[in-house]
Design an enzyme around this catalytic site. Sequence first.
Site, PDB file in Angstrom:
ATOM      1  N   CYS A 160       0.904  -1.159   0.000  1.00  8.66           N
ATOM      2  CA  CYS A 160       0.000   0.000   0.000  1.00  8.66           C
ATOM      3  C   CYS A 160       0.935   1.199   0.000  1.00  8.66           C
ATOM      4  CB  CYS A 160      -0.945  -0.015   1.189  1.00  8.66           C
ATOM      5  SG  CYS A 160      -0.109  -0.115   2.769  1.00  8.66           S
TER       6      CYS A 160
HETATM    7  O1  LIG Z   1       0.417   1.674   5.475  1.00 10.37           O
HETATM    8  P1  LIG Z   1      -0.624   2.558   4.869  1.00 10.37           P
HETATM    9  O2  LIG Z   1      -1.987   1.945   4.874  1.00 10.37           O
HETATM   10  O3  LIG Z   1      -0.219   3.149   3.562  1.00 10.37           O
HETATM   11  O4  LIG Z   1      -0.710   3.771   5.913  1.00 10.37           O
HETATM   12  C1  LIG Z   1      -1.582   4.863   5.782  1.00 10.37           C
HETATM   13  C2  LIG Z   1      -2.907   4.604   6.508  1.00 10.37           C
HETATM   14  O5  LIG Z   1      -3.628   3.621   5.835  1.00 10.37           O
HETATM   15  C3  LIG Z   1      -3.756   5.838   6.542  1.00 10.37           C
HETATM   16  O6  LIG Z   1      -4.908   5.577   7.315  1.00 10.37           O
HETATM   17  C4  LIG Z   1      -3.039   6.986   7.190  1.00 10.37           C
HETATM   18  O7  LIG Z   1      -3.857   8.128   7.141  1.00 10.37           O
HETATM   19  C5  LIG Z   1      -1.697   7.244   6.544  1.00 10.37           C
HETATM   20  O8  LIG Z   1      -1.865   7.861   5.313  1.00 10.37           O
HETATM   21  C6  LIG Z   1      -0.850   6.006   6.387  1.00 10.37           C
HETATM   22  O9  LIG Z   1       0.189   6.233   5.499  1.00 10.37           O
HETATM   23  P2  LIG Z   1       1.620   6.616   5.982  1.00 10.37           P
HETATM   24  O10 LIG Z   1       2.406   6.522   4.727  1.00 10.37           O
HETATM   25  O11 LIG Z   1       1.486   7.979   6.514  1.00 10.37           O
HETATM   26  O12 LIG Z   1       2.021   5.591   6.992  1.00 10.37           O
END
Ligand SMILES: O=P(O)(O)O[C@H]1[C@H](O)[C@@H](O)[C@H](O)[C@H](O)[C@@H]1OP(=O)(O)O
Length: 842
Positions: free
Chosen positions: A760
């Site tokens: 993701c």
């Molecule tokens: O591991 P991810 O799902 O890409 O992490 C996202 C998360 O799903 C989302 O809810 C949150 O708002 C952040 O955007 C997370 O991405 P990061 O790259 O900031 O860890």
Amino acid sequence: DPVRVHIIPGHSRLHRPLSWPGLGDPLFLTGVTFPPEYPASPETLVKLTVYDVRDKARDNVSKPLRGEGVSFLGSVTFSVSDLLRSKDDQLTLNLRSSDGVLAVGTVLVSRVNMGEMEEGDMDHITADVQQAQKCTLVCESSQGTQNDKDNSPLTGAVFKNPVCKVYKFQTVDSKWMLVREQMEECTLSFSIPRQLLHLYIQEDMRRIQELRDLGELSPHWDNLRKEVIGRYGQVIAAYQETLAELNKITGPSFKPSCSKAQRYLEFIPINLHTQRMRVTCPRQTDAFYDVITVGAPAAHFQGFKGGGLQRLLSRHEAEKKSTAYQCIYYSPEHTAKAQEVLHSVGHLQPLISGLADQLLQAAQQHSMAGLREALKNLAGKTEQFVHALKDELVKSALLALHAAQPGYVTKNQNQTLPGHQDSPVAPLKRQDSIPCHKEYDEEEWDRVWADVAKSLNCVIAMVDKLQEQEPINNNQEQPIPKQVLADVITSHNPEGDWREQLCPLVVRLKECVAEVVVRARRAMTFVLLQEAACSIPQGLFLKQRRDVVFSQALAALACGFVMRLYAGMEDKGFLRQLHLVGLVAQFESLLSTYSEEIGMLEDMEVGISDLHRVAFKITLAKTDNPCDLQPVVIGRRDHYTVEVPLPQLAFQTLPHEIKEGKALQVYPVLFNVGINEQQTIADRFGDISLQERINQRNFEILDSYYKSLSLPCFQTQTDLKDLLETLGQNVVTKKRKNVEILWLAGTICRRLNGIRFTSCKSAKDRTSMSVTLEQCALLRDEHQLNKDYFIRALDCMRREGCRIENVQKNIKCRKYAFNMLQLMAFPKIYRPPEGTYGKVDS
Ligand SMILES: O=P(O)(O)O[C@H]1[C@H](O)[C@@H](O)[C@H](O)[C@H](O)[C@@H]1OP(=O)(O)O
């Protein structure tokens, strides 16, 4: 154009227009949040103000400044009760100018019901903590367990810092199974990007040299060349700087998600980890299931303002075609062909030269068998060489290059070309004019090229002749068919020494090859000069972006390949499949086709697809020392080979095809299904064509891979056929958040002995949900996990397992970065247990 506003819990940022270049009527979407602590009531008034933002760089218009690319368009006010009472949860409002007189546009406000909420859903989100805590985690360790097969010295060279969790779950027949999760980092996270950076630098330096070797050019072309060389120089300097910074890094072998946009780390994959689930059931041999988790390969440092590679590249190609007035437009196929020809000549010339020397050596030793063997190889390579150059592009590029030299005149105009005059940007219409330089001989290339074949024939004829002179007992093998070239043979002394007779012919062959190489190299370099000159500066930015994305993708692929190889070393069927057909590398992605993640997915699509230009080779390691077991990358942008060294003991058990260095192919496929609240918006109001196209196209690749497998073990598996058929139906069915696509693709990949990846944005939160779900589904479907234990096992893994450790490693906090409202949008089975998620600084 209408502006749509969605009252969406959890969102407040303005989004870019959801539109594709060339299409009118763009849709501007923005979500508006009422934070939980905000006392919203039906009487609450909402005022919407719309600005026209011309300067895209000023994306943040929360405090718009007049006269700085931002201007006020209009505003409108409504109450929450208006929206609640509205038909279809939608209000169409007229924007008014500041004096309230003029209607300046329309705003569509929709209230979004997150949709995935079902009766009783809230119960699950706030899961029964007590139940979940009757957790069956039996032990954990950061070192793995002793005498563990998964932690052999072989794996220890590439995989580091294991985190281990062991659980005990009940089976349907009330027995117990032991499940062991192990997550590790991979040294390739850094070593592959470092090696690639070296190779990028080398390749670009070579390109500069080749451009210099073009010799004297008319001022127009010379200026373009200078500019291209200058730009290459900048890229090289930037890459050198990045490499120097990377070389300073010590510490863990992964890049944490919070560093995803750091400049010097942009080539490093995000949060790359391996995960293995080993299952021990009574009276059964252990089974294990591997997955590689990695953040979407994407250019986070460069950002996603204009989209990602897939969009940027096609836009660039279209623009290049229409604006390439300064140079000759060559299609991407021509550019690829030019690179291929350059590569072929560079590769084949030394081979031909070496084989020619072997032939002379055999002649010296008076060995007819040696002579015939060397001749067979020499003829093979020379034919390949001649064939590689049999392309109209070489001919036309030679002509174009000739026309770009000082003093060139055309038959029609009989005057100097505009591009030849002082102005470096004067248009040059090469294609319209038939070059007719008095010194240029159009047949010359054909002659030079044909001379290679002719001189080879002379060598063959001479060997034939020598064979005829041999006494019958030294001439047992079948003679080479006669190719009489009397004019050559008669000039040689039939009685003389073999080497002496062959030598001049071999020298001539080498000379002819060298001559062709010089011309072909210059012609192809000229084509690449056009390509580079037409696309400066955007083309070079895109090249850099592609380098970044590819580097992340290759590091992940190499990690997956090594893990899969180590796991399959004793499986003869797998090894046979590996060298006969190659392996599927299946990437599951959970990105949303909305806002920034569209750009990420567009990058990822190109990065994954570029992996088809990679092959693997297994080599014998110098020693069993860990540093000699590190994979090595060789090649250039159009084709890389990753050499994977194995220690003697392991190497000797491999099939001989693999030991002989056969190139092992991979077939990368990507399937994407967005699952979060952003995808809810995209599904309802946005554009999901990117996801649909990716899934359909990659289904076709997977299907044709399956069809190409002629190994009976696969063709007799009827359920594999059925699975593919179901996947085929799913990718064309319009169904929101159809995660079945991911489950089917994952299952098919495992059945095909492929390499599984899950991604993701940062491979931390959504990826963790998916990986744990996949593991529990495998326990249920393959190991009779008791149904009553399914949710318990899932919650336990999410709460206590390796993935929460992964979150901790990335952000130093044991919480998945989801809020309650985001989770409502998730398909139910992707929601983590209560207490494991919340607002975190990620
Ligand atoms: O591991 P991810 O799902 O890409 O992490 C996202 C998360 O799903 C989302 O809810 C949150 O708002 C952040 O955007 C997370 O991405 P990061 O790259 O900031 O860890």
